[in-house]
Structure formats: C-alpha cells, structure tokens
Design a protein around this motif. Structure first.
Motif, PDB file in Angstrom:
ATOM      1  N   THR A 100       9.625   6.777 -23.055  1.00 13.74           N
ATOM      2  CA  THR A 100       9.927   5.930 -21.891  1.00 13.74           C
ATOM      3  C   THR A 100      11.400   5.565 -21.801  1.00 13.74           C
ATOM      4  O   THR A 100      11.886   5.197 -20.729  1.00 13.74           O
ATOM      5  CB  THR A 100       9.087   4.641 -21.940  1.00 13.74           C
ATOM      6  N   TYR A 113       8.939   4.617 -13.755  1.00  9.83           N
ATOM      7  CA  TYR A 113       7.579   4.064 -13.712  1.00  9.83           C
ATOM      8  C   TYR A 113       7.581   2.689 -13.046  1.00  9.83           C
ATOM      9  O   TYR A 113       6.761   2.412 -12.165  1.00  9.83           O
ATOM     10  CB  TYR A 113       7.004   3.953 -15.123  1.00  9.83           C
ATOM     11  N   ASP A 114       8.506   1.824 -13.451  1.00 11.16           N
ATOM     12  CA  ASP A 114       8.563   0.477 -12.888  1.00 11.16           C
ATOM     13  C   ASP A 114       8.866   0.506 -11.390  1.00 11.16           C
ATOM     14  O   ASP A 114       8.277  -0.243 -10.600  1.00 11.16           O
ATOM     15  CB  ASP A 114       9.625  -0.357 -13.612  1.00 11.16           C
ATOM     16  N   MET A 165      10.770   5.069 -18.050  1.00 13.14           N
ATOM     17  CA  MET A 165      10.184   3.751 -17.804  1.00 13.14           C
ATOM     18  C   MET A 165      10.761   3.113 -16.551  1.00 13.14           C
ATOM     19  O   MET A 165      10.028   2.441 -15.801  1.00 13.14           O
ATOM     20  CB  MET A 165      10.404   2.826 -19.005  1.00 13.14           C
ATOM     21  N   GLU A 166      12.030   3.324 -16.290  1.00 12.74           N
ATOM     22  CA  GLU A 166      12.620   2.780 -15.072  1.00 12.74           C
ATOM     23  C   GLU A 166      11.968   3.395 -13.849  1.00 12.74           C
ATOM     24  O   GLU A 166      11.680   2.693 -12.872  1.00 12.74           O
ATOM     25  CB  GLU A 166      14.134   3.008 -15.065  1.00 12.74           C
ATOM     26  N   LYS A 211       5.776   2.046  -9.567  1.00 11.40           N
ATOM     27  CA  LYS A 211       4.649   1.104  -9.613  1.00 11.40           C
ATOM     28  C   LYS A 211       4.812   0.033  -8.537  1.00 11.40           C
ATOM     29  O   LYS A 211       3.845  -0.350  -7.854  1.00 11.40           O
ATOM     30  CB  LYS A 211       4.558   0.455 -10.996  1.00 11.40           C
ATOM     31  N   LYS A 212       6.036  -0.447  -8.368  1.00 15.80           N
ATOM     32  CA  LYS A 212       6.307  -1.462  -7.348  1.00 15.80           C
ATOM     33  C   LYS A 212       6.174  -0.873  -5.945  1.00 15.80           C
ATOM     34  O   LYS A 212       5.671  -1.534  -5.029  1.00 15.80           O
ATOM     35  CB  LYS A 212       7.711  -2.033  -7.552  1.00 15.80           C
TER      36      LYS A 212
END
Length: 339
Positions: free
Chosen positions: A186, A164-165, A161-162, A168-169
């Motif tokens: 995640t 992904y974040d 998840m980290e 995404k940014k």
C-alpha cells in the motif's frame, strides 16, 4: 472477455479461451493449450498487477461460460506465495460481492486486493449513454481509471493506498474495500504495478457525471426495458415484453426457491429472514462451490445469463456455515426439480 499478459495491450486469450482454469494457469505460469499459450513466468523478483471486471457472487467471479470459485483462487494464490512466484501482487476486482473472494488473504502473502464492493453488496454501473442504450462503465472502475489518468504519466506521485482512499471517497454507490497486505504494498507508488505511462503523456481524464447508476445485477433487465420503450416495431415490442417477463419470472422463482431451501433447513421463514441480516462470511469454500454448482444446474440458471440471481445467493452461502454441503445440495435439488 479478454486476457492480456503484455503491456502492449495485445490480446492473448479471448472468447471461449477465457475460462477460470485458463486464468489460473496463466497467472501461475502453468502450460496451457489455449490462446497464445503465453503465461506469467514470474519469479521472486517480479511484481504482478491483475485487473478483473465481470459479474460476481458470494465467493464467485463469473467468466463467460463458467465460474471461478473462492477455494480455487485461494489455493492458486497460496501456491504462488509459498513458491516465491512474485515479489508483490496487486489485484483490482470490479464485481458484485468481490470482497468475499479475498477474506483469506493474510498480510504475509505479499498480496493486496482492492475491490469495488465488500462481501455483502452489488457493484454499480454508471454513465448511461442514451444513444448507445448502454452504461459506459462501472462506477468504481471509472473512478480508479479516472484518478490514474489525472496523474499520468507521473504514476510515482501516488501510492496504492492513496489511490484506494481517493477512489473509496469517489465511489458512493458501493463500499470499495481492501484486503491482504496493508503495510508494504500500500506504500508502493502506482508506478510499481502500472508502469510509468511511457508514451501516454497526452492521456486526459474524462470527466464523467456519475449519475443514473444502477446495480450491476439489474443492468440486463434495465437494458431490455429501455429498448422496449424506444422500439416502434410491434413485433419487436412483443418479443421484448416476453423476454422481460421471462426474466422477471426467473428472478421470482430463484428468490422463492432459495427462501424455501432456507426455511426447510432452518425451520421457518422467520429464521431465513434473520439469516439474511447476518454479514456474509465464506468459511467453507468447498461447500459454497458444491451448493452453487448444484443450484445453477438444478434450477437452470446462470450468473452470465441471469445476473439478478446473485441478489439471493448469499443465503445459500450462509447456510454452508451451519449445514454440510451434502444436506444443502440435497435440499436444493428437492426444491429446484419440484418446480
């Protein structure tokens, strides 16, 4: 096109052996006569990481000579989940409309999919090399690989998840999206799926400038136009001009034909324009597959040869939420064969 089932990077399948059926057979551990014949013989204790990069469309992932449809992927993933063929599966997909492939993933399937784009948009190519006259990668893929290299070999320091974040940014050209299990997988470190980077301690992240990005659908025509600007041979220039004209005419034909199909079924061009504003949802994968196959055959176009056509296919997918496959297929044939 290549498929590797090994961490060594050895290629097990390449060229004509890389088909949707071979991919599904390899993933699910079924016997295949293709390539090295190696498949993923996974059990309930294994984790699987899949990275896919190619063209895509609504409910479609493109392979060199054919297409993988959402319904077939759904059935394979469901079969593997129900048959306890893995503990966890992480899927990364770089393709236009990639999100449309994973809307059926449920949290209890132990699968997480991270995609370069949502269900309604193109992914983007980045980093134009003027000397090679090509884009060196896709924006989202470059971002996740760059992030991975930055923390190499400490892949246990960042979770799925980290990443992904972060990615995404970093990805401003399209909307990176995530589907499926958003609670367990995640929270796993990247090392669970990508290993610990053993032997790659000297890996260094490349600082690419994410400029000159372009929709992946338009890369081919852009490449031809740049090649035309650089050529000094009159014969080559005329040939390139004809190729560009042919592709421009094909794109206009596809746009016009799909609009005509929509107007015929919905009653007016205004209704088609309104439908285009509706978010894409593949509620009937079987209809979507039947209609797409008919359109590709009847209108003599393929995502692999004419990637720009994917900009218009969503209208056909949305019609599947309103009409039967038989009716749409018949209408597609009417307008494709008449022109």
């Amino acid at each position: 096109a290549v498929v590797s089932t090994q961490s060594t990077g050895m290629i097990d399948y390449m060229g004509d052996d890389v088909t949707p059926q071979t991919f599904l057979d390899v993933l699910s551990g079924k016997y295949t006569e293709k390539g090295s014949r190696k498949t993923v013989k996974s059990t309930k204790d294994d984790v699987i990481f899949v990275n896919f990069a190619d063209h895509g469309g609504p409910g479609i992932l493109a392979f060199p000579h054919s297409e993988l449809y959402k319904g077939d992927l759904d059935r394979t993933l469901e079969m593997m989940s129900e048959g306890a063929r893995f503990k966890q599966m992480l899927i990364y997909v770089e393709a236009c409309y990639a999100g449309s492939m994973f809307t059926k993933l449920s949290a209890d399937m132990n699968i997480t999919a991270h995609t370069a784009s949502n269900s309604d948009e193109s992914s983007y190519a980045c980093v134009l090399d003027e000397d090679l006259n090509t884009y060196l990668g896709d924006c989202w893929s470059l971002n996740w690989m760059n992030n991975t290299e930055q923390i190499m070999p400490n892949l246990d320091s960042e979770t799925v998840m980290e990443q992904y974040d972060i990615v995404k940014k970093m990805t401003t050209t399209s909307h990176a999206s995530i589907y499926g299990d958003l609670t367990t997988i995640t929270n796993e470190p990247l090392s669970t799926f990508m290993g610990h980077g053993k032997g790659l301690k000297d890996a260094r992240a490349n600082e690419f400038q994410m400029e000159n990005s372009i929709q992946s659908q338009d890369v081919m025509i852009d490449w031809l136009r740049r090649k035309l600007r650089k050529t000094t041979d009159e014969g080559s220039a005329e040939e390139l001009k004809q190729q560009i004209k042919d592709h421009e005419n094909k794109e206009k034909f596809v746009m016009k034909t799909i609009d005509a199909v929509g107007a015929d079924l919905l009653g007016s061009p205004e209704a088609v324009n309104n439908l285009k504003k509706v978010s894409l949802a593949i509620r009937h994968p079987g209809c979507n597959e039947a209609v797409m196959k008919e359109f590709f055959a009847a209108c003599n176009c393929r995502i692999q040869d004419n990637p720009y056509i994917t900009k218009y296919l969503a209208t056909l997918s949305k019609l599947c939420n309103m009409f039967s496959a038989d009716i749409i297929v018949k209408t597609v044939g009417k307008y494709c064969y008449e022109q």
